[in-house]
Design an enzyme around this catalytic site. Structure first.
Site, mmCIF file in Angstrom:
data_model
loop_
_atom_site.group_PDB
_atom_site.id
_atom_site.type_symbol
_atom_site.label_atom_id
_atom_site.label_comp_id
_atom_site.label_asym_id
_atom_site.label_seq_id
_atom_site.Cartn_x
_atom_site.Cartn_y
_atom_site.Cartn_z
ATOM 1 N N THR A 1 -5.293 -1.965 2.761
ATOM 2 C CA THR A 1 -6.447 -2.345 3.586
ATOM 3 C C THR A 1 -7.200 -1.479 4.636
ATOM 4 O O THR A 1 -8.401 -1.368 4.488
ATOM 5 C CB THR A 1 -6.140 -3.656 4.220
ATOM 6 O OG1 THR A 1 -4.874 -3.530 4.829
ATOM 7 C CG2 THR A 1 -6.027 -4.737 3.212
ATOM 8 N N ALA B 1 -2.409 -1.406 -4.608
ATOM 9 C CA ALA B 1 -1.251 -0.623 -4.178
ATOM 10 C C ALA B 1 -0.589 0.101 -5.342
ATOM 11 O O ALA B 1 -0.231 1.278 -5.225
ATOM 12 C CB ALA B 1 -0.240 -1.545 -3.494
#
Lengths: 275, 231
Positions: free
Chosen positions: A69, A117
């Protein structure tokens, strides 16, 4: 037939559609060639990736991958500073509060993670392998420009397939500190100040207002830390531990790892005293 | 009559809406807790499809090597294939190297294996638990495409949102003022796992029927079956 089996006589049985008893070991392409990923068994795969994810009633299936993020990086007179948060979300669920979003590619090269990720960690790992091979073949360190180009070319093959990756490649080479932004759309650009991720808007606000080329090291660390802290405060998808790294001539150094909760109370006290 | 000779066969034309889905949600939840010299991994034994129960005693923890186990849930078809492929590779490793594959190597291999299927993922929630080379317990948590995280404890599967906060609080004393995390012993881990599953079974229809708790230590592994609500 019963008589035959009684006497132990084996009748020849022809096997229609000869089936191999020993099934071949399924091929995992990316063990040998890391650039090769399996394509789904669909016609015009690149258009349909993502479309087939429906369950038996026809509803779209929530396949939530861990998403990273808020990350930021900037160059200044003392080298380069990278600062990241550590929250990973899968949909609305916080999958982890302690993800390492700065990936150590080599002792003088760092990569950050934002977006998917798994995508970021996998391709950064492949990049680390390629950088090491470059070093062994050419007997010198790879430049940051070349490393970021390798990464950009790797993911360009999969442009449009749904990879989600916004990475900063930062390091020290012959030209000094280097900072490049590479993403899965095929962008690759050098720059002095970058922030990537859902909280980047908040980070940019703090970063841009406090940035100067001739900051001291301590000022630079604090700027990065504050920018990430403010992003974690306002962005729901950012949070956790704020990590700061410094890239200088000898390579990268881990500066601090502080919980954004502790930073909040520390800054709150600081704010009142300066007024 | 329109002549259709220039037309491609229908399977080569633009994508159409179809109701076949390669995936199915079969439920299931797993927990793993690691200690200094042991690791405990548990999974519930219910297999569901929508509101139906397919099985009340489906073992979901797979023994990969003498010191590594994997708990998987999600789409059961994908779990079966992933387990098979993984087990094959582990066996190959032990033939080539004449020793069983270390837990860290298994963990990385699983991550790469999941990423191979990045564009047609294994719809599986995985936890790998084992003893590392020093004999210390370690737990690895995965997302469906292979993002791997090394932890001391983790939950995954259908009831992850109910169980993980409980573990964060009890195992790591996260975000609690003045609290220190307890020393993890086998008894404490077993009690926590049991309590977590009991609570999850109360609030999630996909969890229940029973749990099988596996403990891995240097000496070997033990197994315990505990009953849960069957409603």
């Amino acid at each position: 037939m019963a008589l035959e089996s009684l006497h132990g006589v084996e009748r020849y049985q022809h096997k229609w559609n000869e089936v191999q008893e020993e099934a071949a070991l399924p091929e995992i392409g990316n063990f040998t060639n890391q650039y090769q990923l399996m394509m789904p068994p669909l016609p015009k795969a690149e258009c349909q990736v993502g479309e087939y994810l429906v369950d038996e009633t026809g509803r779209k299936m929530k396949l939530n991958y861990a998403h990273g993020t808020t990350t930021l990086g900037f160059k200044f007179k003392g080298g380069a500073v990278l600062a990241v948060d550590s929250r990973a979300t899968s949909g609305q669920y916080i999958g982890s509060g302690n993800v390492r979003k700065i990936i150590e590619i080599s002792p003088y090269l760092l990569g950050t993670m934002a977006g998917g990720a798994a995508d970021c960690t996998y391709w950064n790992r492949v990049l680390a392998k390629q950088c090491r091979i470059y070093e062994l073949r050419n007997r010198e360190r790879i430049s940051v420009a070349a490393a970021s180009k390798l990464l950009a070319n790797m993911v360009y093959q999969y442009k449009g397939y749904g990879l989600s990756m916004g990475v900063m490649v930062a390091g020290w080479d012959k030209k000094g500190a280097g900072l490049y932004y590479v993403d899965s759309d095929g962008n690759r650009m050098p720059g002095n100040v970058f922030s990537v991720g859902s909280g980047s808007l908040y980070a940019y606000g703090v970063l841009d207002s406090g940035y100067r080329w001739d900051m001291t090291d301590e000022e630079a660390y604090e700027l990065g830390r504050r920018a990430i802290y403010h992003a974690t405060h306002r962005d729901a998808y950012s949070g956790g531990i704020v990590r700061v790294y410094h890239i200088k001539e000898g390579g990268w150094v881990r500066i601090s790892e502080q919980d954004s909760k502790d930073l909040h109370y520390a800054y709150a006290e600081g704010k009142t005293t300066t007024q | 009559m329109a002549v259709e000779m220039a037309m491609e066969p229908d399977y080569m034309r633009d994508p159409r809406k179809h109701h076949f889905s390669p995936y199915m949600e079969n439920g299931g939840t797993s927990i793993a807790i690691a200690g200094d010299d042991f690791v405990m991994i548990a999974s519930d034994t219910r297999l569901t499809r929508g509101f139906n129960i397919l099985s009340r005693n489906q073992e979901k923890v797979l023994r990969l090597t003498p010191h590594t186990m994997m708990a998987s849930s999600g789409c059961w078809a994908d779990v079966l294939t992933l387990s098979k492929v993984l087990q094959d590779r582990i066996t190959m490793y032990s033939h080539e190297h004449n020793e069983s594959m270390p837990t860290t190597a298994v963990a990385q291999m699983l991550s790469t294996m999941l990423y191979w299927r990045r564009f047609f993922p294994y719809y599986v929630a995985n936890i790998l638990a084992g003893l590392d080379e020093q004999g210390k317990g370690v737990v690895y948590h995965y997302d469906p495409v292979g993002h791997m995280e090394q932890l001391n404890f983790s939950a995954t599967g259908a009831s992850v949102a109910q169980i993980q906060p409980l573990l964060d609080n009890q195992v790591a004393a996260l975000n609690m003022k003045g609290a220190t995390p307890p020393k993890m012993t086998k008894d404490l881990a077993r009690q926590l796992i049991h309590d977590a599953f009991i609570s999850a079974a109360e609030r999630d229809i996909n969890t229940g029927d029973g749990i099988i708790i596996h403990t891995i230590t240097k000496e070997g592994k033990t197994e315990e079956m505990v009953k849960l609500r069957r409603d």
